[in-house]
Motif scaffolding. Structure first.
Motif, short mmCIF file in Angstrom:
data_model
loop_
_atom_site.label_atom_id
_atom_site.label_comp_id
_atom_site.label_asym_id
_atom_site.label_seq_id
_atom_site.Cartn_x
_atom_site.Cartn_y
_atom_site.Cartn_z
N CYS A 467 0.82 -1.23 0.00
CA CYS A 467 0.00 0.00 0.00
C CYS A 467 0.84 1.27 0.00
CB CYS A 467 -0.93 0.01 1.21
SG CYS A 467 -2.35 -1.08 1.02
N PHE A 468 2.02 1.22 0.60
CA PHE A 468 2.80 2.45 0.77
C PHE A 468 3.98 2.57 -0.19
CE2 PHE A 468 0.74 1.91 4.89
CZ PHE A 468 0.25 3.17 5.13
N GLU A 469 4.55 1.47 -0.63
CA GLU A 469 5.83 1.56 -1.32
C GLU A 469 5.77 1.22 -2.81
OE1 GLU A 469 8.66 -0.83 0.71
OE2 GLU A 469 8.35 0.12 2.66
N VAL A 470 4.75 0.47 -3.23
CA VAL A 470 4.74 -0.03 -4.61
C VAL A 470 4.76 1.10 -5.62
CG1 VAL A 470 3.30 -1.21 -6.31
CG2 VAL A 470 3.69 -2.25 -4.08
N GLU A 471 4.00 2.17 -5.37
CA GLU A 471 3.88 3.24 -6.35
C GLU A 471 4.88 4.38 -6.13
OE1 GLU A 471 -0.11 4.56 -6.61
OE2 GLU A 471 -0.94 2.58 -7.05
N MET A 472 5.87 4.19 -5.25
CA MET A 472 6.89 5.21 -5.02
C MET A 472 7.78 5.34 -6.25
SD MET A 472 6.52 6.50 -1.93
CE MET A 472 4.76 6.40 -2.16
N LYS A 473 7.81 6.51 -6.86
CA LYS A 473 8.59 6.70 -8.09
C LYS A 473 9.54 7.88 -8.01
CE LYS A 473 4.93 4.77 -11.02
NZ LYS A 473 3.98 5.03 -12.13
N LEU A 480 8.02 12.18 1.50
CA LEU A 480 6.72 12.26 2.17
C LEU A 480 6.43 11.00 2.97
CD1 LEU A 480 4.49 13.89 -0.63
CD2 LEU A 480 5.25 14.95 1.49
N LEU A 481 6.79 9.86 2.43
CA LEU A 481 6.55 8.61 3.15
C LEU A 481 7.36 8.55 4.43
CD1 LEU A 481 5.30 5.81 3.31
CD2 LEU A 481 7.19 4.94 1.92
N GLU A 482 8.59 9.04 4.40
CA GLU A 482 9.42 9.03 5.60
C GLU A 482 8.83 9.94 6.68
OE1 GLU A 482 11.67 7.06 6.29
OE2 GLU A 482 12.11 6.19 4.34
N VAL A 483 8.34 11.11 6.28
CA VAL A 483 7.70 12.01 7.25
C VAL A 483 6.46 11.36 7.82
CG1 VAL A 483 6.54 14.23 7.53
CG2 VAL A 483 8.63 14.08 6.17
N PHE A 484 5.68 10.71 6.95
CA PHE A 484 4.46 10.05 7.41
C PHE A 484 4.77 8.96 8.42
CE2 PHE A 484 1.76 6.31 6.88
CZ PHE A 484 0.55 6.82 7.32
N ARG A 485 5.76 8.14 8.13
CA ARG A 485 6.10 7.05 9.05
C ARG A 485 6.61 7.58 10.38
NH1 ARG A 485 9.09 2.49 5.41
NH2 ARG A 485 10.93 3.46 6.32
N SER A 486 7.28 8.71 10.35
CA SER A 486 7.83 9.27 11.58
C SER A 486 6.77 9.95 12.44
CB SER A 486 8.93 10.26 11.24
OG SER A 486 9.38 10.93 12.38
N ASP A 487 5.82 10.66 11.79
CA ASP A 487 4.91 11.55 12.53
C ASP A 487 3.49 11.03 12.67
OD1 ASP A 487 7.10 13.17 12.49
OD2 ASP A 487 6.29 14.64 11.09
N VAL A 488 3.00 10.29 11.69
CA VAL A 488 1.57 10.03 11.62
C VAL A 488 1.21 8.56 11.71
CG1 VAL A 488 -0.53 10.56 10.29
CG2 VAL A 488 1.48 12.03 10.06
N PHE A 489 2.12 7.69 11.31
CA PHE A 489 1.79 6.27 11.18
C PHE A 489 1.18 5.71 12.46
CE2 PHE A 489 2.73 1.77 11.47
CZ PHE A 489 2.33 1.29 10.24
N ARG A 490 1.80 5.98 13.60
CA ARG A 490 1.35 5.37 14.85
C ARG A 490 0.01 5.93 15.31
NH1 ARG A 490 6.34 6.94 18.47
NH2 ARG A 490 7.31 6.52 16.45
N PHE A 491 -0.43 7.03 14.72
CA PHE A 491 -1.75 7.56 15.06
C PHE A 491 -2.84 6.64 14.53
CE2 PHE A 491 -5.51 10.17 14.26
CZ PHE A 491 -5.65 10.84 15.47
N PHE A 492 -2.63 6.01 13.40
CA PHE A 492 -3.66 5.17 12.79
C PHE A 492 -3.42 3.68 12.97
CE2 PHE A 492 -3.88 9.14 10.32
CZ PHE A 492 -5.24 9.41 10.45
N LEU A 493 -2.17 3.26 13.05
CA LEU A 493 -1.86 1.84 13.13
C LEU A 493 -0.97 1.57 14.33
CD1 LEU A 493 -1.18 1.40 9.35
CD2 LEU A 493 -2.95 0.15 10.57
N SER A 494 -1.25 0.46 15.00
CA SER A 494 -0.45 0.08 16.17
C SER A 494 -0.23 -1.42 16.14
CB SER A 494 -1.16 0.50 17.46
OG SER A 494 -2.43 -0.14 17.55
N PRO A 495 0.80 -1.90 16.84
CA PRO A 495 1.05 -3.35 16.86
C PRO A 495 -0.13 -4.09 17.48
CG PRO A 495 2.95 -2.13 17.66
CD PRO A 495 1.83 -1.14 17.55
N CYS A 496 -0.42 -5.25 16.95
CA CYS A 496 -1.52 -6.08 17.47
C CYS A 496 -1.10 -6.71 18.79
CB CYS A 496 -1.89 -7.15 16.45
SG CYS A 496 -3.29 -8.16 16.92
N VAL A 497 -2.03 -6.78 19.74
CA VAL A 497 -1.73 -7.34 21.06
C VAL A 497 -2.23 -8.77 21.19
CG1 VAL A 497 -1.76 -5.07 22.13
CG2 VAL A 497 -3.86 -6.45 22.10
#
Length: 989
Positions: A467-473, A480-497
């Motif tokens: 979803c995140f890397e296939v269309e990176m050109k 943008l992806l690096e900023v997203f992973r650093s700042d926003v990713f954990r807001f929407f997705l978290s490790p499963c418990v």
């Protein structure tokens, strides 16, 4: 070198596994206390911007010249003693007090979302003291250890530091002047700053004599030169007396710079010149750089808030301390927040105070038990923002008595995203300036949608890469992806418990997956390559054809060439063709919505509101064994969110977030939905699915569409759906879209009470057949029913109140209703505890009624006198021809008297037994079916006794007849009664 290559704090390319470990560490950093308030962690950013961005800081050139004049430069101390004296005068003056009062009013104010989705609370009323973890640049840049959430839930924080100690000396004994406070989206940076300002205004931050907050977003919008003095006085007019001595006194000043990621700072001397004069006009970014350099006001303290990706924008040599805002790593902190928030006075709105208090305590207790299970909600509530969302959702589910149009579940999630993202761009240094929410919709939305379509909630590293890397050109997309992973990713997705799934990701809140999937579809991001190329090509040709049209019109006037108009029309064919494809796309969205809304495999699940309730509070009962197969994932909120996002209000909020949904697109989707959604709804839906459909119509907020959909619902069956105040309000709101009569409304066993009937009053008026059995409706509810039946617009013709504790007082209210009602023809009061007093009250008022045809008073402990008094009135009634009196305490004499009734002679038939003289009653099957349906709610021993009496009566009547046909009928009925008695004794009935 690109930022993606030089930013060591970002994760190695493609390493989602390391991101998992990073989330585990950050999600449960060794914290004991965490910042939270009555709004989401970063919810205050929107409010800060409103306060601090009240006007642009750009100035006219003439005015800038004035600022650099002699008037400001003339303020100079004549001696050290004079300076100290002047300082004391300024500090003790009213200027700073007025400034404190003004700041307190601004920063104590809550945003609209806080007031809209529950009572508004001050920061002092609902606030868990924050703990901040001291960090370092080296720790920010080094890879994260492999920790799991379970190992961190109760792990102490070794580097915790309080808000008031941020400016203490560092480990080397040096005084700290510049502090960088960082945290991902949702951790509460802006809320912490608001609390800090309020504390200073109330004298709880004595370290500083003056606090001056600025919004970096405000500063980023202006490039016109301005002096620091003018910048301060423009924002805070009360400080005009204080500003002249800022650089010439020992005044302890704290500058707060909120949201540094909004500014593009250049600390190179070639990029930003040195400036030490507070009256010299320079660009706002230069002011910030020189403040941090300590070249401008070197004695001033500065606290900067930012997201992790922007931490390195300030060179480490200018930072005295790094501090990270952690999440709720201790479940006790989560419990404390929920206890404070859900126990606030006024949280429950109207209603009984004792009952509301008990309900609040029960909610907190259930939530606490769910948190103790270390469920996924515990991981979600590491972020204070999600604690706010949980409380807001619970308030919506439990304490909503009336539903205004603006209050929808989709509205809560949309407002929640606005509070946390509010038009922020993902990366201010990127030339595309894509909004953070737009980027989330395109990437995380795609992941969410594919999960919904494949019915899964856990995502592997490969899923994320797809979803995140296939269309990176391009380099820009990578950054943008690096900023997203650093700042926003954990807001929407978290490790499963969940055991065995520790290396997968889930959405922080399950409903967020369905919301983002819905947003992805409605925004039209689900396109094929041909659709995307065709759209762009259509726009280009459309613009060219406009220019060609002008040329063709001019040439056709000079040269009579007939082929030119033909050529012009050919150019128009391409845009028209793709506009038709666009219409097909709208049809596809409507089709997806209908298919997901009416999935037959979801027909017998709980309704979506109960599902949300269970996801937050858990499911009471024994826990599932780890080896037991899990239930299939259900995504019934997905189509409901699709409809909610299309509402005008939510589209307006999403427009602010950079996710534009045009009015024409919404109109075309609604038009296409009429062909699919309404047609499928006419096929008949199970009660829980019908409740979901009504909730969908409420969320859609389209009056014309709702009116057409409701008109197709002639019968509404919601039997056994737990009708909470919210569901009652939704039903009343949706059904009010039209004024048509409803043939039947079945609310059997729906947990109704008197307040529910008041909410549903306008709907009940228009229902011909009304089923209210098994709802614990007492005398208070009967008073509401009396008012309903006496209303001049009431059309109720059949009313069933069986198995409700009506009692004698309730019977009195119903008797009054019978006397004045003009529509009721069938009334069932089976097993309602009337007693003789209630039956006699009905008998006294029955003579005034002129329309009733059937009255059921079975199983009400009536004796001979009460039963006969009712029958005597019924004999004189013009229309009443059937009275049910079975399963009452009627003696043999009463039996004989009732047996003697004849329809042709007395005009009424009393249904008491399974016999009618020496023949079987025509209603024997009806009586037995009533017994069988209601047996789970009746006293089994008493039913057994009555069945034994009925059996004796059958045997006695059979012995009195010589007709073999009648004997056979008696034997058949006796067989049915014996079967029922046998099953009753075996416990199988």
């Amino acid at each position: 070198m690109s930022r993606a290559m030089r930013c060591q704090s970002c994760l190695p390319w493609g390493s989602w596994a390391q991101l998992h470990r990073s989330l585990s560490r950050a999600g449960g950093t060794r914290g004991v206390y965490v910042c939270a308030a009555s709004v989401p962690g970063t919810a205050g950013s929107c409010f800060l911007r409103k306060i601090l961005c009240t006007s642009s800081i750009s100035l006219s050139r003439g005015y800038v010249g004035y600022q650099g004049g002699s008037q400001e430069n003339s303020v100079q101390p004549s001696s050290s003693r004079h300076s100290l004296s002047q300082l004391r005068n300024v500090v003790s003056s009213d200027a700073i007090k007025k400034h404190q009062k003004s700041l307190s009013a601004w920063f104590s104010h809550q945003p609209n979302e806080e007031r809209q989705f529950g009572p508004s609370f001050s920061l002092d009323a609902v606030h868990v003291d924050p703990v901040i973890r001291e960090s370092s640049l080296e720790e920010i840049l080094k890879p994260s250890p492999d920790l799991t959430i379970q190992n961190q839930l109760q792990q102490p924080c070794r580097q915790a530091i309080s808000l008031h100690n941020l400016f203490d000396v560092d480990a080397c004994g040096r005084q700290v002047k510049n502090v960088v406070l960082y945290g991902t989206v949702g951790t509460g940076k802006s809320t912490l700053i608001k609390k800090m300002v309020v504390d200073w205004c109330h004298g709880r931050l004595p370290l500083f004599e003056l606090v001056i907050p600025f919004s970096c977003e405000d500063l980023s919008h202006s490039h016109a030169p301005v002096s620091l003095r003018r910048l301060i006085t423009k924002k805070y007019q009360h400080l005009r007396e204080v500003v002249p001595v800022l650089g010439t006194s020992n005044l302890k000043v704290l500058f707060i710079l909120n949201g540094l990621e909004r500014l593009n700072l250049d600390f190179r001397l070639a990029g930003t010149e040195l400036c030490c004069d507070t009256s010299e006009p320079v660009p706002p970014s230069a002011i910030v750089v020189n403040l941090l350099r300590k070249y401008l006001l070197p004695e001033a303290s500065i606290i900067v808030t930012t997201r992790p990706s922007a931490v390195r924008r300030i060179p480490g040599k200018y930072v005295g301390r790094y501090a990270e805002i952690c999440g709720f790593s201790d479940t006790n902190l989560q419990k404390l927040y929920f206890q404070m928030r859900l126990s606030q006075p006024g949280c429950t709105g109207e209603g009984s105070r004792d009952r509301s208090s008990a309900e609040q305590e029960n909610l907190v207790e259930m939530l606490s038990r769910n948190l103790e299970r270390h469920d996924q909600i515990t991981a979600a509530c590491f972020l204070p923002s999600y604690c706010w969302l949980v409380c807001t959702t619970l308030h919506f589910l439990y304490f909503t008595r009336t539903v205004p149009p603006s209050q929808t579940l989709t509205g809560i999630y949309t407002s929640f995203l606005r509070l946390n993202f509010s038009g922020e761009v993902l990366d201010s240094t990127d030339p595309t300036n894509i909004s953070m929410m737009k980027y989330v919709a395109k990437t995380v939305g795609k992941l969410a949608y594919e999960g919904v379509m494949s019915r899964k909630t856990c995502f592997s590293e490969d899923d994320l890469q797809q979803c995140f890397e296939v269309e990176m050109k391009t380099e820009s997309e990578l950054n943008l992806l690096e900023v997203f992973r650093s700042d926003v990713f954990r807001f929407f997705l978290s490790p499963c418990v969940q055991p065995g799934k520790e290396h997968t990701f889930v959405f922080t809140i399950p409903a967020m997956q369905e919301y983002l999937a819905a947003l992805y579809v409605v925004l039209g991001e689900k396109k094929t390559l041909a659709q995307r190329v065709g759209k762009e090509l259509s726009e280009v040709i459309g613009k060219v054809s406009e220019d060609v049209a002008v040329v063709v019109n001019i040439i056709s006037k000079v040269l009579p060439l007939r082929f030119l108009p033909v050529l012009f029309n050919l150019l128009k064919i391409f845009p028209r063709y793709f506009s038709r494809l666009s219409g097909k796309e709208r049809d596809a969205i409507a089709h997806t919505m209908a298919e997901e809304l009416f999935k037959e495999e979801d027909y017998y699940n709980d309704d979506v509101l109960d599902q949300i309730n269970s996801s937050i509070l858990g499911v009471e009962g024994p826990m599932r064994h780890p080896d037991e197969a899990p239930d299939d994932e259900v995504f019934e909120l997905f189509p409901i969110f699709m409809g909610g996002i299309l509402s005008r209000r939510n589209r307006a909020i999403l427009e602010q977030l950079g996710c534009s949904i045009k009015n024409l697109a919404a109109f075309e989707i609604a038009k296409a939905m009429k062909k699919t959604v309404i047609r499928k709804s006419r096929k008949g839906l199970p009660p829980s699915e019908l409740m979901d459909y009504l909730f969908f119509l409420h969320e859609f907020q389209n009056e014309r569409f709702t009116a057409e959909a409701v008109r197709s619902l002639r019968a509404v069956n919601l039997a056994f759906v737990k009708m909470t105040p919210l569901k009652c309000s939704v039903l009343a709101s949706v059904m009010s879209a039209t004024c048509h009569e409803v043939e039947e409304l079945n609310l059997t066993s729906c947990n109704l009470d008197s307040s529910s009937l008041r909410t549903l009053f306008p709907v009940l008026l228009r229902c011909k057949a009304l089923h209210l059995q098994l709802n614990s409706l007492g005398s208070d509810a009967c008073k509401e029913i009396r008012d309903l039946l006496l209303h001049d617009k009431c059309v109720v013709s059949s009313l069933r109140l069986a198995n409700n504790p009506v009692g004698e007082q309730g019977a009195q209210f119903l008797a009054e209703a019978l006397a004045g009602n003009r529509s009721l023809t069938h009334l069932s009061l089976l097993h309602t505890g009337l007693g003789d007093g209630g039956a006699e009250a009905i008998a006294r008022h029955l003579a005034q009624n002129q329309h009733l045809q059937e009255l059921n008073l079975g199983y009400n402990s009536l004796t001979d006198a009460a039963a006969l008094s009712v029958v005597e009135v019924a004999k004189k009634h013009e229309t009443l021809d059937k009275v049910h009196l079975y399963f009452n305490d009627i003696s043999e004499d009463g039996k004989r008297a009732l047996h003697s009734l004849r329809m042709d002679r007395d005009g009424v038939r009393a249904l008491v037994f399974l016999t009618a003289g020496t023949d079987v009653s025509d209603y024997w099957s009806h009586i037995l079916s009533v017994v069988q349906r209601n047996l789970p709610f009746w006293d089994r021993e008493r039913v057994r006794q009555h069945l034994a009496l009925l059996l004796q009566d059958l045997e006695s009547s059979r012995s009195q007849t010589a007709n073999p046909w009648r004997k056979a009928k008696f034997l058949r009925v006796e067989s049915e009664v014996k079967k029922m008695l046998g099953k009753l004794q075996d416990g199988t009935l």
